[in-house]
Design a protein around this motif. Structure first.
Motif, PDB file in Angstrom:
ATOM      1  N   CYS A 106       0.835  -1.193   0.000  1.00 30.97           N
ATOM      2  CA  CYS A 106       0.000   0.000   0.000  1.00 30.97           C
ATOM      3  C   CYS A 106       0.871   1.243   0.000  1.00 30.97           C
ATOM      4  O   CYS A 106       2.034   1.222   0.406  1.00 30.97           O
ATOM      5  N   ASN A 138      -3.891   2.184  12.173  1.00 30.94           N
ATOM      6  CA  ASN A 138      -4.777   1.020  12.150  1.00 30.94           C
ATOM      7  C   ASN A 138      -5.600   0.979  10.868  1.00 30.94           C
ATOM      8  O   ASN A 138      -5.795  -0.092  10.281  1.00 30.94           O
ATOM      9  N   ALA A 139      -6.107   2.125  10.437  1.00 36.00           N
ATOM     10  CA  ALA A 139      -6.891   2.172   9.200  1.00 36.00           C
ATOM     11  C   ALA A 139      -6.033   1.779   7.999  1.00 36.00           C
ATOM     12  O   ALA A 139      -6.485   1.028   7.122  1.00 36.00           O
ATOM     13  N   TYR A 148      -4.218   0.365  -2.279  1.00 35.87           N
ATOM     14  CA  TYR A 148      -3.808  -0.991  -1.926  1.00 35.87           C
ATOM     15  C   TYR A 148      -3.586  -1.813  -3.196  1.00 35.87           C
ATOM     16  O   TYR A 148      -4.341  -1.674  -4.172  1.00 35.87           O
ATOM     17  N   SER A 177      -5.067   5.623  15.282  1.00 31.03           N
ATOM     18  CA  SER A 177      -6.257   5.428  14.461  1.00 31.03           C
ATOM     19  C   SER A 177      -5.914   5.399  12.964  1.00 31.03           C
ATOM     20  O   SER A 177      -6.388   4.535  12.225  1.00 31.03           O
ATOM     21  N   SER A 183      -5.141  -2.057   8.114  1.00 30.08           N
ATOM     22  CA  SER A 183      -6.311  -2.930   7.982  1.00 30.08           C
ATOM     23  C   SER A 183      -7.028  -2.731   6.641  1.00 30.08           C
ATOM     24  O   SER A 183      -8.131  -3.226   6.456  1.00 30.08           O
ATOM     25  N   LYS A 184      -6.391  -1.991   5.753  1.00 26.46           N
ATOM     26  CA  LYS A 184      -6.911  -1.745   4.391  1.00 26.46           C
ATOM     27  C   LYS A 184      -8.250  -1.015   4.398  1.00 26.46           C
ATOM     28  O   LYS A 184      -9.099  -1.239   3.558  1.00 26.46           O
ATOM     29  N   GLN A 185      -8.417  -0.109   5.366  1.00 30.20           N
ATOM     30  CA  GLN A 185      -9.661   0.645   5.507  1.00 30.20           C
ATOM     31  C   GLN A 185      -9.487   2.138   5.275  1.00 30.20           C
ATOM     32  O   GLN A 185     -10.438   2.894   5.462  1.00 30.20           O
ATOM     33  N   ASP A 186      -8.301   2.564   4.887  1.00 31.52           N
ATOM     34  CA  ASP A 186      -8.034   3.992   4.765  1.00 31.52           C
ATOM     35  C   ASP A 186      -8.354   4.479   3.355  1.00 31.52           C
ATOM     36  O   ASP A 186      -7.829   3.956   2.373  1.00 31.52           O
ATOM     37  N   GLU A 187      -9.198   5.502   3.261  1.00 28.03           N
ATOM     38  CA  GLU A 187      -9.620   6.032   1.962  1.00 28.03           C
ATOM     39  C   GLU A 187      -8.543   6.848   1.267  1.00 28.03           C
ATOM     40  O   GLU A 187      -8.647   7.115   0.072  1.00 28.03           O
ATOM     41  N   THR A 218       0.251   5.311   1.038  1.00 29.73           N
ATOM     42  CA  THR A 218      -0.683   6.303   1.559  1.00 29.73           C
ATOM     43  C   THR A 218      -0.357   7.669   0.978  1.00 29.73           C
ATOM     44  O   THR A 218       0.796   7.975   0.676  1.00 29.73           O
TER      45      THR A 218
END
Length: 169
Positions: free
Chosen positions: A116, A130-131, A142, A127, A134-138, A118
């Protein structure tokens, strides 16, 4: 691990004994001390041993890291590359663009690298981290990349998104 980031420029006295030692084959000009930690992990680890280092992200394209990239391509399987770019992981380390590299000893072309990149900036916090992981960050892209698509050209530049991918956010 978090090996020391010490460039050869201005620190040749640190690198001279290393260049003459058992890791001397990996020495090259304009390198960073942390490169030796990758080589040593591959030398000492058993087959499939996993290693994780947080370093600067410069080695994936730096001229002084040509031997490191070649060694990773030849003796390792990249499992994860987490490229933080301009997101500051360490408050006290100004200008650092950090990268977590998780790799295992031995080649396995069946394993896709889970990478990934960013596009966040500013200071990281629990926070945000973790995002991202966990592949949850907009604000993070990825990728799943075949091992042979990680390395680009004769210099073996490492492309976290894969060779030929556009990296625009």
């Amino acid at each position: 691990g978090n090996p020391p980031y010490v460039g050869e420029k201005g620190n040749k006295d640190i690198f001279r004994p290393l260049a003459k030692g058992n890791l001397g084959q990996f020495h090259q000009g304009k390198m960073d001390l942390f490169y030796f930690f990758f080589h040593l992990a591959l030398d000492l680890g058993k087959k499939n041993a996993q290693n994780a280092f947080i370093t600067t992200n410069y080695y994936i394209t730096a001229l002084g890291a040509r031997k490191l990239r070649a060694d990773l391509k030849e003796r390792a399987t990249i499992r994860n590359l987490i490229n933080f770019n301009g997101l500051r992981i360490f408050e006290s380390a100004l200008g650092q663009h950090n990268l977590i590299t998780i790799f295992s000893k031995g080649q396995n072309s069946n394993i896709l690298a889970q990478n990934c990149i960013t596009y966040r900036t500013g200071n990281a916090n629990e926070s945000i981290l973790n995002a991202i992981v966990s592949k949850q960050d907009e604000e993070t892209q990825y990728y799943e990349v075949k091992q042979e698509k990680l390395y680009d050209g004769e210099e073996n530049y490492i492309r976290p998104a894969g060779v030929g991918r556009n990296l625009s956010p």
